[in-house]
Design an enzyme around this catalytic site. Structure first.
Site, PDB file in Angstrom:
ATOM      1  N   PHE A 142       0.854  -1.197  -0.088  1.00  0.00           N
ATOM      2  CA  PHE A 142       0.058   0.034   0.043  1.00  0.00           C
ATOM      3  C   PHE A 142       0.895   1.123   0.029  1.00  0.00           C
ATOM      4  O   PHE A 142       2.150   1.250   0.280  1.00  0.00           O
ATOM      5  CB  PHE A 142      -0.935   0.092   1.299  1.00  0.00           C
ATOM      6  CG  PHE A 142       0.060   0.355   2.587  1.00  0.00           C
ATOM      7  CD1 PHE A 142       0.680  -0.283   2.949  1.00  0.00           C
ATOM      8  CD2 PHE A 142      -0.583   1.719   3.255  1.00  0.00           C
ATOM      9  CE1 PHE A 142       1.421   0.197   4.262  1.00  0.00           C
ATOM     10  CE2 PHE A 142       0.390   2.172   4.183  1.00  0.00           C
ATOM     11  CZ  PHE A 142       1.068   1.394   4.693  1.00  0.00           C
ATOM     12  N   HIS A 185       2.664   6.178   8.744  1.00  0.00           N
ATOM     13  CA  HIS A 185       4.267   6.362   8.357  1.00  0.00           C
ATOM     14  C   HIS A 185       4.051   8.027   8.433  1.00  0.00           C
ATOM     15  O   HIS A 185       4.608   8.613   7.625  1.00  0.00           O
ATOM     16  CB  HIS A 185       4.247   6.053   7.004  1.00  0.00           C
ATOM     17  CG  HIS A 185       5.571   5.237   6.914  1.00  0.00           C
ATOM     18  ND1 HIS A 185       5.938   3.983   7.509  1.00  0.00           N
ATOM     19  CD2 HIS A 185       6.860   5.496   6.356  1.00  0.00           C
ATOM     20  CE1 HIS A 185       7.008   3.607   7.300  1.00  0.00           C
ATOM     21  NE2 HIS A 185       7.713   4.365   6.794  1.00  0.00           N
ATOM     22  N   ASP A 189      11.779   9.094   8.020  1.00  0.00           N
ATOM     23  CA  ASP A 189      12.708   8.053   8.249  1.00  0.00           C
ATOM     24  C   ASP A 189      12.262   7.964   9.805  1.00  0.00           C
ATOM     25  O   ASP A 189      12.110   8.861  10.376  1.00  0.00           O
ATOM     26  CB  ASP A 189      13.801   8.384   7.964  1.00  0.00           C
ATOM     27  CG  ASP A 189      14.737   7.246   7.997  1.00  0.00           C
ATOM     28  OD1 ASP A 189      14.405   6.034   8.047  1.00  0.00           O
ATOM     29  OD2 ASP A 189      15.986   7.294   7.936  1.00  0.00           O
ATOM     30  N   GLY A 190      12.586   6.787  10.253  1.00  0.00           N
ATOM     31  CA  GLY A 190      12.654   6.490  11.810  1.00  0.00           C
ATOM     32  C   GLY A 190      11.116   5.829  12.152  1.00  0.00           C
ATOM     33  O   GLY A 190      11.052   6.007  13.349  1.00  0.00           O
ATOM     34  N   ASN A 191      10.329   5.809  11.453  1.00  0.00           N
ATOM     35  CA  ASN A 191       9.130   5.268  11.832  1.00  0.00           C
ATOM     36  C   ASN A 191       9.058   3.929  12.650  1.00  0.00           C
ATOM     37  O   ASN A 191       8.363   3.789  13.538  1.00  0.00           O
ATOM     38  CB  ASN A 191       8.050   5.086  10.540  1.00  0.00           C
ATOM     39  CG  ASN A 191       8.047   6.618   9.831  1.00  0.00           C
ATOM     40  OD1 ASN A 191       7.074   7.213  10.091  1.00  0.00           O
ATOM     41  ND2 ASN A 191       8.615   6.598   8.771  1.00  0.00           N
ATOM     42  N   THR A 194      10.771   4.306  15.878  1.00  0.00           N
ATOM     43  CA  THR A 194       9.954   5.037  16.950  1.00  0.00           C
ATOM     44  C   THR A 194       8.604   4.401  17.251  1.00  0.00           C
ATOM     45  O   THR A 194       8.229   4.459  18.723  1.00  0.00           O
ATOM     46  CB  THR A 194       9.340   6.634  16.103  1.00  0.00           C
ATOM     47  OG1 THR A 194      10.568   7.132  15.971  1.00  0.00           O
ATOM     48  CG2 THR A 194       8.643   7.400  17.140  1.00  0.00           C
ATOM     49  N   TYR A 221       7.844 -10.315  10.488  1.00  0.00           N
ATOM     50  CA  TYR A 221       7.408  -9.062  11.045  1.00  0.00           C
ATOM     51  C   TYR A 221       6.849  -8.221   9.934  1.00  0.00           C
ATOM     52  O   TYR A 221       5.647  -7.695   9.840  1.00  0.00           O
ATOM     53  CB  TYR A 221       8.403  -8.324  11.570  1.00  0.00           C
ATOM     54  CG  TYR A 221       8.367  -6.910  12.037  1.00  0.00           C
ATOM     55  CD1 TYR A 221       6.947  -6.426  12.844  1.00  0.00           C
ATOM     56  CD2 TYR A 221       9.105  -5.898  11.790  1.00  0.00           C
ATOM     57  CE1 TYR A 221       7.040  -5.189  13.061  1.00  0.00           C
ATOM     58  CE2 TYR A 221       8.981  -4.522  11.948  1.00  0.00           C
ATOM     59  CZ  TYR A 221       7.778  -3.927  12.837  1.00  0.00           C
ATOM     60  OH  TYR A 221       7.715  -2.840  13.216  1.00  0.00           O
ATOM     61  N   TYR A 222       7.551  -7.998   8.851  1.00  0.00           N
ATOM     62  CA  TYR A 222       6.991  -7.360   7.557  1.00  0.00           C
ATOM     63  C   TYR A 222       5.988  -7.945   6.858  1.00  0.00           C
ATOM     64  O   TYR A 222       4.756  -7.395   6.458  1.00  0.00           O
ATOM     65  CB  TYR A 222       8.206  -7.051   6.715  1.00  0.00           C
ATOM     66  CG  TYR A 222       8.938  -5.944   6.947  1.00  0.00           C
ATOM     67  CD1 TYR A 222       9.073  -5.550   8.161  1.00  0.00           C
ATOM     68  CD2 TYR A 222       9.888  -5.507   6.129  1.00  0.00           C
ATOM     69  CE1 TYR A 222      10.000  -4.641   8.609  1.00  0.00           C
ATOM     70  CE2 TYR A 222      10.426  -4.260   6.302  1.00  0.00           C
ATOM     71  CZ  TYR A 222      10.749  -3.834   7.639  1.00  0.00           C
ATOM     72  OH  TYR A 222      11.564  -2.817   7.958  1.00  0.00           O
ATOM     73  N   ASN A 229      -2.321  -4.752   7.299  1.00  0.00           N
ATOM     74  CA  ASN A 229      -2.796  -3.755   6.165  1.00  0.00           C
ATOM     75  C   ASN A 229      -3.894  -4.224   5.378  1.00  0.00           C
ATOM     76  O   ASN A 229      -4.705  -3.250   5.111  1.00  0.00           O
ATOM     77  CB  ASN A 229      -1.679  -3.626   4.795  1.00  0.00           C
ATOM     78  CG  ASN A 229      -0.498  -2.597   5.400  1.00  0.00           C
ATOM     79  OD1 ASN A 229      -0.611  -1.876   6.404  1.00  0.00           O
ATOM     80  ND2 ASN A 229       0.729  -3.157   4.807  1.00  0.00           N
TER      81      ASN A 229
END
Ligand SMILES: Nc1ncnc2c1ncn2[C@@H]1O[C@H](COP(=O)(O)OP(=O)(O)OP(=O)(O)O)[C@@H](O)[C@H]1O
Ligand SMILES: [Mg+2]
Length: 317
Positions: A142, A185, A189-191, A194, A221-222, A229
């Site tokens: 997505f 998102h 960067d760093g999503n 965080t 995980y992905y 999603n």
């Protein structure tokens, strides 16, 4: 954004019950000696930093991360950026522990603050700031929402977590927060780093130890995020529950009098007479049907956990 398919819940109910039981045991028993607590927390901080940065592509090993954090040295052959990523994450963690102590609520401000630590001295232009342009996530099914919507979506998410309209338990809430935040998102960067911090603010305030997603599980995980999603939270929820159980077990095993009797399944089947095969026990572990956790590539469980499962099956028949 909030039509959440809750069919996964039933499959995880026993797992959630077990996690809450373990938390209760930890909270009811006498507190661990301060030194022991400190040692665990320090080890977890190093582990957490290593894993979260490695998921993101940082090449420092666990040992190198430890050297950077504990001895302050720079590792030969590694970039300054990688060095800073380790240092920054440690700073973010310190701040996070303070937030837990101060009972700071999870809001947009605290999320931005955590983000600012993650990217400080690396991408100062982005640190602590929402994105003002489009982003893509490699391998995702997505496209994250338009930048103009990010701020409102973030507020909505924070409100959802604060009000908890679906009456989710805090592990579920942390899981859905995790997914929705990376779906929005909000940053260039760093999503990932965080949200793996912010999610634990939520869990730790409920008295849980942090759930640490291991770099070994990155693919899983992905894949789980891609399922989420599409509205299916089962895989992600299972992954989070397993991550949480692993740290719960670390604390429980450190309790005085605990006989740390978790063993690798392959060893367990060799040494004990068990009612099931190694393959079947591994399957039960992966599916979250028995009390088990993964360390490196191996699943660990106890003879008792297998016996509990057998008895439950018998009763249900
Ligand atoms: N298919 C996906 N759907 C939703 N979110 C995803 C998907 N794949 C990855 N993500 C999330 O996006 C994060 C990557 O975003 P970004 O690069 O901004 O974060 P990072 O901290 O720099 O790196 P990383 O998150 O990889 O550690 C992943 O960690 C994960 O949380
Ligand atoms: Mg990144």
């Amino acid at each position: 954004m909030w039509d959440i398919n809750l069919v996964y819940r039933e499959k995880l109910q026993a797992t959630y019950n077990r996690l809450y039981e373990k938390k209760a045991i930890l909270q009811q028993s006498r507190p661990l000696p301060k030194i022991a607590l400190q040692k665990i927390q320090e080890a977890l901080s190093i582990e957490w930093t290593y894993n979260t940065n490695s998921i993101e592509g940082n090449t420092l090993s666990l040992r190198e991360t430890q050297m950077v954090l504990q001895e302050g040295i720079t590792v030969k052959g590694k970039s300054l950026r990688e060095h800073f990523e380790a240092k920054n994450h440690e700073t973010a963690l310190k701040r996070l522990y303070k937030m837990v102590e101060n009972k700071q609520v999870l809001d947009a401000k605290s999320i931005l603050e955590l983000h600012s630590y993650v990217l400080r001295s690396i991408e100062d232009d982005y640190a602590g700031r929402l994105r003002n342009g489009g982003v893509r996530i490699a391998g995702a099914n997505f496209l994250p929402p338009n930048a103009q919507k990010v701020s409102d979506l973030l507020d909505e998410l924070v409100e959802f977590v604060g009000q908890n309209p679906l009456q989710l338990n805090s592990i579920e809430l942390a899981t859905i927060f995790h997914h929705k935040l990376v779906w929005i998102h909000p940053f260039f960067d760093g999503n990932g780093r965080t949200v793996r911090l912010a999610m634990n603010l939520e869990l730790m305030q409920e008295g849980f130890p942090p759930a640490i997603i291991l770099t070994n599980d990155r693919k899983k995980y992905y894949e789980a995020l891609n399922q989420a999603n599409k509205g299916d939270y089962f895989k992600l929820s299972l992954l989070m529950a397993q991550a949480l159980e692993r740290t719960l077990n670390i604390y429980l095993n450190a309790m005085p009098g605990s006989d740390d009797n978790y063993r690798e399944i392959s060893n367990l089947v060799k040494e004990e007479s068990l009612p099931y095969s190694q393959e079947y026990i591994s399957l039960l572990a992966r599916q979250g049907k028995i009390d088990a956790y993964k360390e490196g590539r191996n699943w660990l469980t106890t003879k008792q956990a297998i016996e509990d499962y057998r008895l439950k099956r018998e009763r249900n028949r």
